[in-house]
Motif scaffolding. Structure first.
Motif, short mmCIF file in Angstrom:
data_model
loop_
_atom_site.label_atom_id
_atom_site.label_comp_id
_atom_site.label_asym_id
_atom_site.label_seq_id
_atom_site.Cartn_x
_atom_site.Cartn_y
_atom_site.Cartn_z
N GLY A 138 42.52 46.67 40.44
CA GLY A 138 41.72 47.36 41.26
C GLY A 138 40.48 48.27 40.79
O GLY A 138 39.42 48.19 40.80
N ILE A 139 40.89 49.02 40.03
CA ILE A 139 39.74 50.24 39.44
C ILE A 139 38.93 49.15 38.26
O ILE A 139 37.75 49.67 39.02
CB ILE A 139 40.83 51.15 38.61
N LEU A 140 38.40 47.88 37.79
CA LEU A 140 38.40 47.44 37.10
C LEU A 140 37.07 46.42 37.84
O LEU A 140 36.04 46.20 37.17
CB LEU A 140 39.36 46.33 35.90
N VAL A 141 37.93 46.16 38.69
CA VAL A 141 37.31 44.84 40.03
C VAL A 141 36.04 46.28 40.92
O VAL A 141 34.71 45.83 40.71
CB VAL A 141 38.20 44.71 41.35
N ALA A 142 36.16 47.02 41.04
CA ALA A 142 35.26 48.43 41.14
C ALA A 142 34.61 48.73 40.52
O ALA A 142 33.51 49.02 41.06
CB ALA A 142 35.95 50.12 41.96
N VAL A 143 35.05 48.77 39.72
CA VAL A 143 33.68 49.70 38.40
C VAL A 143 32.95 47.81 38.47
O VAL A 143 31.52 48.24 38.34
CB VAL A 143 34.62 49.64 37.31
N ILE A 144 33.02 47.02 37.99
CA ILE A 144 32.56 45.63 38.33
C ILE A 144 31.88 45.95 39.19
O ILE A 144 30.43 44.74 39.32
CB ILE A 144 33.01 44.74 37.41
N ALA A 145 32.43 45.59 40.44
CA ALA A 145 31.19 45.28 41.19
C ALA A 145 30.69 46.41 41.69
O ALA A 145 28.93 46.03 41.85
CB ALA A 145 32.13 45.57 43.01
N GLY A 146 30.72 47.92 41.45
CA GLY A 146 29.95 48.83 41.42
C GLY A 146 28.27 48.10 40.24
O GLY A 146 27.18 48.83 41.15
N LEU A 147 28.29 47.94 39.52
CA LEU A 147 27.60 47.53 38.30
C LEU A 147 27.04 46.41 38.88
O LEU A 147 25.69 46.52 38.61
CB LEU A 147 28.28 47.18 36.95
N ALA A 148 27.90 45.23 39.67
CA ALA A 148 26.55 44.18 39.48
C ALA A 148 26.02 44.18 40.92
O ALA A 148 24.77 43.96 41.60
CB ALA A 148 27.98 43.19 40.07
N LEU A 149 26.65 45.13 41.96
CA LEU A 149 26.00 45.69 42.63
C LEU A 149 24.51 46.70 42.87
O LEU A 149 23.53 46.63 43.51
CB LEU A 149 26.79 46.47 44.66
N HIS A 150 24.69 47.58 41.59
CA HIS A 150 23.66 48.48 41.09
C HIS A 150 22.79 47.61 40.46
O HIS A 150 21.59 47.65 40.80
CB HIS A 150 23.65 48.92 39.89
N LEU A 151 22.58 47.00 39.87
CA LEU A 151 21.71 45.49 39.39
C LEU A 151 21.69 44.55 40.19
O LEU A 151 20.21 44.42 40.29
CB LEU A 151 22.71 44.42 37.76
#
Length: 187
Positions: A138-151
């Motif tokens: 969950g933590i990993l997906v949240a961080v990756i999602a945050g980066l992807a959404l930001h980009l």
């Protein structure tokens, strides 16, 4: 929700972090109302899982099904009354953040489901490693999602943060769902 707060602050700066923190307090307040119930039920669930694992899984799945039926009402309430609630609690400055509230209430609903499936089910049945794996996922997906959404999207930092923690919570729910399916626990 340290991941959400970190993402909101990193991407949205102090304004994004502040908006996220204010709305997150509402979701956490709702969650806090359920916490005593989960704390009291955990020892009983652990005993049931130890005595009859199949019965324990069935009980967990019944509670999860009940919550799944109730969750849309909770989310709909956030949609219908979100702006009024935010203005009543924080003043006119928070008007317009009802989307953020709705996303975080959705996150809360999936989080409660995950509490039932994960803590009352998987952890109470002595499967600490599986529970910890789901948390890290969950933590990993949240961080990756945050980066992807930001980009990929132009959204305020607080919305990116909320969508990111929602994605992380959904990943945990998927992990738990697969865990139960692999045990054919839906009978």
């Amino acid at each position: 929700n340290f991941v959400g707060q970190a993402i909101a602050g990193t991407i949205g700066g102090p304004t994004g972090a502040g908006a996220f923190a204010a709305v997150d307090r509402i979701a956490r307040g709702l969650s806090a109302g359920l916490k005593p119930l989960f704390l009291v039920s955990y020892p009983r669930m652990a005993r049931i899982h130890a005595e009859d694992p199949a019965r324990g899984r069935r009980l967990v799945l019944r509670v999860a099904a009940f919550w799944l039926l109730l969750s849309p009402l909770v989310v709909f309430s956030a949609v219908a009354f979100g702006d009024d609630l935010l203005v009543a609690l924080y003043g006119q400055l928070m008007s317009g953040h009802e989307t953020l509230l709705t996303i975080l209430v959705g996150w809360l609903c999936i989080g409660v489901l995950n509490n039932v499936l994960g803590i009352q089910g998987i952890l109470a049945s002595g499967r600490d490693r599986q529970y910890a794996s789901a948390m890290w996922l969950g933590i990993l997906v949240a961080v990756i999602a945050g980066l992807a959404l930001h980009l990929l999207l132009v959204l305020p930092g607080e919305l990116i943060a909320a969508l990111s923690v929602l994605a992380g919570e959904m990943a945990i729910a998927a992990y738990y769902g697969l865990w139960y399916i692999r045990r054919r626990s839906f009978v």
